[in-house]
Design an enzyme around this catalytic site. Structure first.
Site, PDB file in Angstrom:
ATOM      1  N   HIS A 148      -9.152  19.279  12.215  1.00  0.00           N
ATOM      2  CA  HIS A 148     -10.478  19.184  12.029  1.00  0.00           C
ATOM      3  C   HIS A 148     -10.475  18.748  10.498  1.00  0.00           C
ATOM      4  O   HIS A 148     -10.327  17.940  10.350  1.00  0.00           O
ATOM      5  CB  HIS A 148     -11.236  20.530  11.658  1.00  0.00           C
ATOM      6  N   LYS A 152     -14.950  21.399   7.375  1.00  0.00           N
ATOM      7  CA  LYS A 152     -14.354  21.731   7.787  1.00  0.00           C
ATOM      8  C   LYS A 152     -14.172  23.241   7.054  1.00  0.00           C
ATOM      9  O   LYS A 152     -13.947  23.143   5.926  1.00  0.00           O
ATOM     10  CB  LYS A 152     -13.768  22.689   9.252  1.00  0.00           C
TER      11      LYS A 152
HETATM   12  P1  NAD Z   1     -22.754  22.759   9.178  1.00  0.00           P
HETATM   13  O1  NAD Z   1     -22.085  22.665   7.201  1.00  0.00           O
HETATM   14  O2  NAD Z   1     -22.571  20.741   9.410  1.00  0.00           O
HETATM   15  O3  NAD Z   1     -23.948  23.281   9.135  1.00  0.00           O
HETATM   16  C1  NAD Z   1     -23.790  24.520   9.049  1.00  0.00           C
HETATM   17  C2  NAD Z   1     -25.282  23.972   8.567  1.00  0.00           C
HETATM   18  O4  NAD Z   1     -26.313  25.790   8.350  1.00  0.00           O
HETATM   19  C3  NAD Z   1     -25.933  24.222   7.300  1.00  0.00           C
HETATM   20  O5  NAD Z   1     -26.732  22.863   7.143  1.00  0.00           O
HETATM   21  C4  NAD Z   1     -26.588  24.498   7.085  1.00  0.00           C
HETATM   22  O6  NAD Z   1     -27.748  23.977   5.713  1.00  0.00           O
HETATM   23  C5  NAD Z   1     -27.023  25.392   7.257  1.00  0.00           C
HETATM   24  N1  NAD Z   1     -27.570  27.328   7.116  1.00  0.00           N
HETATM   25  C6  NAD Z   1     -26.369  28.217   5.700  1.00  0.00           C
HETATM   26  N2  NAD Z   1     -26.909  29.097   5.644  1.00  0.00           N
HETATM   27  C7  NAD Z   1     -28.476  28.958   6.718  1.00  0.00           C
HETATM   28  C8  NAD Z   1     -29.325  29.978   6.615  1.00  0.00           C
HETATM   29  N3  NAD Z   1     -29.425  30.755   6.837  1.00  0.00           N
HETATM   30  N4  NAD Z   1     -30.395  29.370   8.061  1.00  0.00           N
HETATM   31  C9  NAD Z   1     -30.648  28.103   8.338  1.00  0.00           C
HETATM   32  N5  NAD Z   1     -29.131  27.121   8.516  1.00  0.00           N
HETATM   33  C10 NAD Z   1     -28.633  27.310   7.406  1.00  0.00           C
HETATM   34  O7  NAD Z   1     -21.144  23.170   9.812  1.00  0.00           O
HETATM   35  P2  NAD Z   1     -20.947  22.934  11.459  1.00  0.00           P
HETATM   36  O8  NAD Z   1     -19.665  21.483  11.457  1.00  0.00           O
HETATM   37  O9  NAD Z   1     -22.400  22.347  12.111  1.00  0.00           O
HETATM   38  O10 NAD Z   1     -20.513  23.932  12.088  1.00  0.00           O
HETATM   39  C11 NAD Z   1     -20.616  25.148  11.830  1.00  0.00           C
HETATM   40  C12 NAD Z   1     -19.887  26.105  12.430  1.00  0.00           C
HETATM   41  O11 NAD Z   1     -20.492  26.231  13.893  1.00  0.00           O
HETATM   42  C13 NAD Z   1     -18.708  26.768  11.584  1.00  0.00           C
HETATM   43  O12 NAD Z   1     -18.313  28.083  11.161  1.00  0.00           O
HETATM   44  C14 NAD Z   1     -18.365  25.736  12.476  1.00  0.00           C
HETATM   45  O13 NAD Z   1     -17.123  26.394  12.199  1.00  0.00           O
HETATM   46  C15 NAD Z   1     -18.857  26.567  13.958  1.00  0.00           C
HETATM   47  N6  NAD Z   1     -18.455  25.588  15.336  1.00  0.00           N
HETATM   48  C16 NAD Z   1     -18.232  26.198  16.397  1.00  0.00           C
HETATM   49  C17 NAD Z   1     -18.230  25.423  17.271  1.00  0.00           C
HETATM   50  C18 NAD Z   1     -17.306  26.499  18.678  1.00  0.00           C
HETATM   51  O14 NAD Z   1     -18.082  25.499  20.210  1.00  0.00           O
HETATM   52  N7  NAD Z   1     -18.262  27.708  18.842  1.00  0.00           N
HETATM   53  C19 NAD Z   1     -18.091  23.986  17.521  1.00  0.00           C
HETATM   54  C20 NAD Z   1     -17.860  23.284  16.215  1.00  0.00           C
HETATM   55  C21 NAD Z   1     -18.117  24.254  14.891  1.00  0.00           C
END
Ligand code: NAD
Length: 262
Positions: A148, A152
């Protein structure tokens, strides 16, 4: 019929992709986007934030009253905190602890919740194939390598754990008995071990390679996510499903079997 969806974590990598997908998906109305406390994106137009063009919906620190479903990709702590809204919830966030998962299960007694560490159709079908192959290739060694992007946070990925669990299920065992996360020093393979290894770098969206090593052959399964859109589209399918579901905890398998399409 359309479903009013708020994207929680709207300023993140997945959040922006979800806002764009929501604006382009029939049956979904983007009604809000939640950003973290004190985030500079609060008040910004969600369409502009994701590079789509003006949408007329602003990012905020709380979901709007009218939101029917929350679609959340944030952090484990934030996700558990947002269960307080008591709304149908699609959770893509990975890395939740046992205790945090128990809180999600508790919430799902009164609202429908879909939780899936990978929302893509391909990975969810792969899981079935892995379970079957693990059963049939009983003596083969299983190793999983995932890669990744450098940003991540959790390792190994939720998807690697999902695939490892499927292999353990195929063997009729618990993953906790078989998993080995990385190796160093003197670390010979023990029978039935499922090796899981994480690589981090650059901008890799997500790659999972699961190999069954036999003595005279190898069977290799690879999934490569080429764009976050595949996860966003899956999450919106889950949003359509959860909007009409009874309280309970659901997986992507339930969503795909229901035929919901976003
Ligand atoms: P990222 O760090 O780019 O985004 C996360 C966002 O959440 C950030 O902008 C952060 O400021 C925000 N955040 C934190 N606390 C918050 C709150 N209380 N209220 C609102 N927003 C808040 O990360 P990402 O790459 O977008 O990934 C996010 C999550 O999704 C990770 O856990 C990742 O592993 C997961 N993910 C899951 C899948 C899936 O298919 N299930 C796919 C990709 C990523």
């Amino acid at each position: 019929m359309s479903v009013e969806v708020a994207i929680v974590g709207a300023a993140g990598r997945m959040g922006r992709e979800l806002c764009r997908a929501a604006l382009e998906t029939e049956g979904i109305v983007l009604t809000g986007g939640v950003v973290g406390p004190g985030a500079p994106e609060a008040g910004r137009d969600l369409g502009e934030l994701c590079g789509w063009g003006r949408a007329g919906v602003a990012a905020s620190e709380e979901p709007p009253e009218g939101a029917e479903v929350l679609v959340e990709f944030t952090s484990p702590e934030a996700t558990v905190g947002h269960l307080r809204y008591g709304k149908p919830h699609v959770i893509g966030t990975t890395g939740l602890s046992e205790e945090q998962l128990a809180r999600v299960e508790e919430a799902a007694k009164s609202v429908p919740v879909v939780i899936a560490p990978n929302m893509s159709v391909g990975v969810n079908l792969l899981r079935e194939v892995v379970r079957e192959l693990a059963a049939k290739l009983a003596g083969y060694d299983v190793e999983i390598v995932e890669a990744h992007h450098r940003g991540k946070k959790d390792a190994p990925s939720g998807t690697a754990l999902l695939l490892a669990r499927a292999a353990a299920e195929g063997r009729g065992r618990e993953l906790e008995e078989l998993a080995v996360y990385g190796r160093e020093g003197v670390a010979p393979r023990s029978e039935g071990e499922i090796g899981v290894h994480a690589v981090r770098g650059g901008s890799v969206v997500g790659e999972h390679r699961l190999t069954f090593y036999g003595l005279g052959e190898e069977v290799e399964l690879v999934h490569r996510a080429l764009s976050r859109r595949t996860f966003a589209d899956g999450a919106l399918r889950a949003a359509l499903f959860v909007a009409g579901a009874e309280p309970g905890l659901y997986s992507m398998r339930d969503v795909l079997e229901s035929g919901a399409s976003g």
